[in-house]
Design an enzyme around this catalytic site. Structure first.
Site, PDB file in Angstrom:
ATOM      1  N   VAL A 129     -11.529  61.075  -6.839  1.00 40.12           N
ATOM      2  CA  VAL A 129     -10.827  59.782  -6.850  1.00 40.12           C
ATOM      3  C   VAL A 129     -11.526  58.856  -7.836  1.00 40.12           C
ATOM      4  CG1 VAL A 129     -10.052  57.811  -5.477  1.00 40.12           C
ATOM      5  CG2 VAL A 129     -10.290  60.055  -4.390  1.00 40.12           C
ATOM      6  N   LYS A 202      -5.001  60.695  -3.711  1.00 40.59           N
ATOM      7  CA  LYS A 202      -6.245  59.912  -3.780  1.00 40.59           C
ATOM      8  C   LYS A 202      -6.328  58.879  -2.652  1.00 40.59           C
ATOM      9  CE  LYS A 202      -6.654  60.592  -8.742  1.00 40.59           C
ATOM     10  NZ  LYS A 202      -6.193  60.070 -10.048  1.00 40.59           N
TER      11      LYS A 202
END
Ligand code: NAP
Length: 429
Positions: A129, A202
């Site tokens: 992420v 994410k």
């Protein structure tokens, strides 16, 4: 003895990581205790930007995850399979794992972390992420004493690049997407990015860390940016907003019983910290008590930036292996096992922006107002904006309303004789 890495994948991130590890002088001294022992690829004939001796490179990735000499498996190949199986095999063989693979973690994280906890190994994913932005370890460590109330971010560089260009050039989505593909900012198949799926992966990962529970990826509501037009970007600007694709995870109520996790294009007020994040950059805003707001900003992708995140995970594991403690470190391990219940999008309470095309002007704003009023929707602003051919264009921004009620009102408005169409409906932060 050097810690031996088995790296799966030598593409953008794999190459960046090998380069960073080979050029280790002046970086953390522990990097000198690492040996790049095996690197797995698909093609042995492809030219490579790094020098590795021939016995290091192999196409037999299974042999890497089964090799007793390998201490850490670094999965940088992407995709769901064989990445998932290779990670699980590495774990079963007692190896720590580093991965940049948000797709595999957001879908199979439950299985992977359960296996890792049982095997007493760590699976670290800083690069999954925000590319180079440290956000996973901050959530697991530096911010972990806070009660998190919201995590929201621009976590997909491709869509932020497209929206920024649409905004600055006044261009339409299709035109900017085609150009972004030519310039290498968007994939030939842009689906995962422009339909919000990558951002969904994410925000699911961030939500699981911030709100202490596994997230079922299918519960994450995802809308992309294909329906965003230059017309809406221009109206949003006039009303004091910029349109951004946000991943949002937040508690909806005071007693923290309702958790919303979603991705959608959002009208963000110009004064909001995320409004000024442009181009391929990413930023994640975390709100918690007692800290207040923290924003992490930086490069969300790219070989060097992502290698920085991957290498920080490797370093954490090297330090763990070197200290040789048998006890698990609760700040590195995944600590939750239960799934969080995600509140359906119809229960979200938010402001909306909507654009209507109406056939006649006389009385139509009144009729819109009456219909909205019947469903408890109150209007913050109404702009009669002009004409598109014969049709009058009307833009409204609502006060906070339950999404289900707003959608019912819209269905009724859509059926009105005087309404031609409702070209856009967007949520407002
Ligand atoms: P990439 O450039 O496509 O590289 C993938 C590498 O994996 C290649 O070296 C490829 O081998 C190898 N590979 C793929 N499938 C394989 C298989 N079945 N068997 C053997 N080798 C295989 O991908 P990337 O951009 O580096 O991304 C890697 C991971 O990092 C993905 O999970 C991605 O989501 C994540 N990530 C990427 C970025 C970024 O900026 N690119 C940022 C954050 C996270 P060959 O070289 O022989 O084809």
């Amino acid at each position: 003895m050097a810690v031996k890495l088995g790296i799966l994948g030598l593409g953008t991130v794999g190459t960046g990581t090998v380069q960073l590890l080979q050029d280790n002088v002046g970086r953390h001294p522990l990097l000198q205790d690492i040996e790049i022992y095996r690197v797995g690829v698909r093609s042995l004939t492809k030219p490579r930007a790094v020098e590795l001796s021939p016995e290091v490179i192999t196409t037999d990735l299974e042999a890497i995850v089964n090799d007793p000499a390998v201490d850490i498996v670094v999965e940088l190949m992407g995709g769901l399979e064989p990445a998932r199986t290779l990670i699980l095999t590495a774990i079963k063989n007692g190896k720590h794992v580093v991965t940049a693979n948000k797709a595999v973690i957001s879908r199979f994280g439950g299985e992977i972390f359960t296996a890792a906890n049982q095997a007493g190994v760590y699976v670290l994913l800083e690069a999954a992420v925000g590319g180079g932005i440290p956000v996973i370890q901050p959530l697991k460590q530096s911010l972990s004493v806070n009660r998190i109330s919201a995590i929201m971010g621009i976590v997909n560089g491709t869509t932020n690049y497209i929206l920024t260009r649409m905004q600055t050039e006044g261009s339409e989505f299709d035109h900017v997407l085609a150009d972004a593909q030519k310039l290498g900012y968007a994939e030939a198949d842009p689906t995962a990015d422009v339909d919000g799926l990558d951002a969904g992966d994410k925000i699911a990962i961030l939500a699981s860390l911030g709100f202490d529970g596994r997230i079922n990826r299918e519960d994450v509501h995802c809308e992309g940016i294909r329906q965003v037009t230059k017309t809406d970007i221009a109206y949003a600007a006039k009303l004091g907003f910029v349109i951004k694709l946000l991943g949002i995870a937040q508690h909806l109520d005071e007693d923290n019983s309702q958790l919303s996790v979603r991705v959608h294009p959002t009208l963000v007020p110009h004064s909001h910290p995320l409004a000024s994040i442009n181009g391929v950059y990413n930023a994640i805003l975390i709100e918690g008590e007692p800290i207040g707001q923290v924003m992490l900003f930086g490069p969300g992708a790219g070989a060097g930036a992502t290698a920085s995140a991957v290498s920080s995970d490797i370093l954490n594991l090297v330090a763990t292996l070197k200290t040789n403690t048998a006890k698990p470190n609760p700040l590195l391990a995944c600590r939750h096992q239960n799934y969080s219940e995600i509140t359906p999008i119809s229960e979200l309470v938010t402001r909306f922006y909507a654009r209507f095309l109406s056939k006649d002007q006389a009385g139509v704003i009144g009729r819109l107002g009456t219909c909205f009023g019947n469903y408890g929707v109150s209007l913050e602003s109404v702009v009669q904006t002009g004409f598109q051919g014969e049709l009058a264009e009307i833009v409204v921004v609502t006060h906070n309303v339950r999404e289900g009620d707003f959608r019912q009102a819209l269905a009724e408005i859509q059926a009105m004789e005087s309404i031609d169409s409702i070209p856009s409906v967007l949520r407002v932060l």
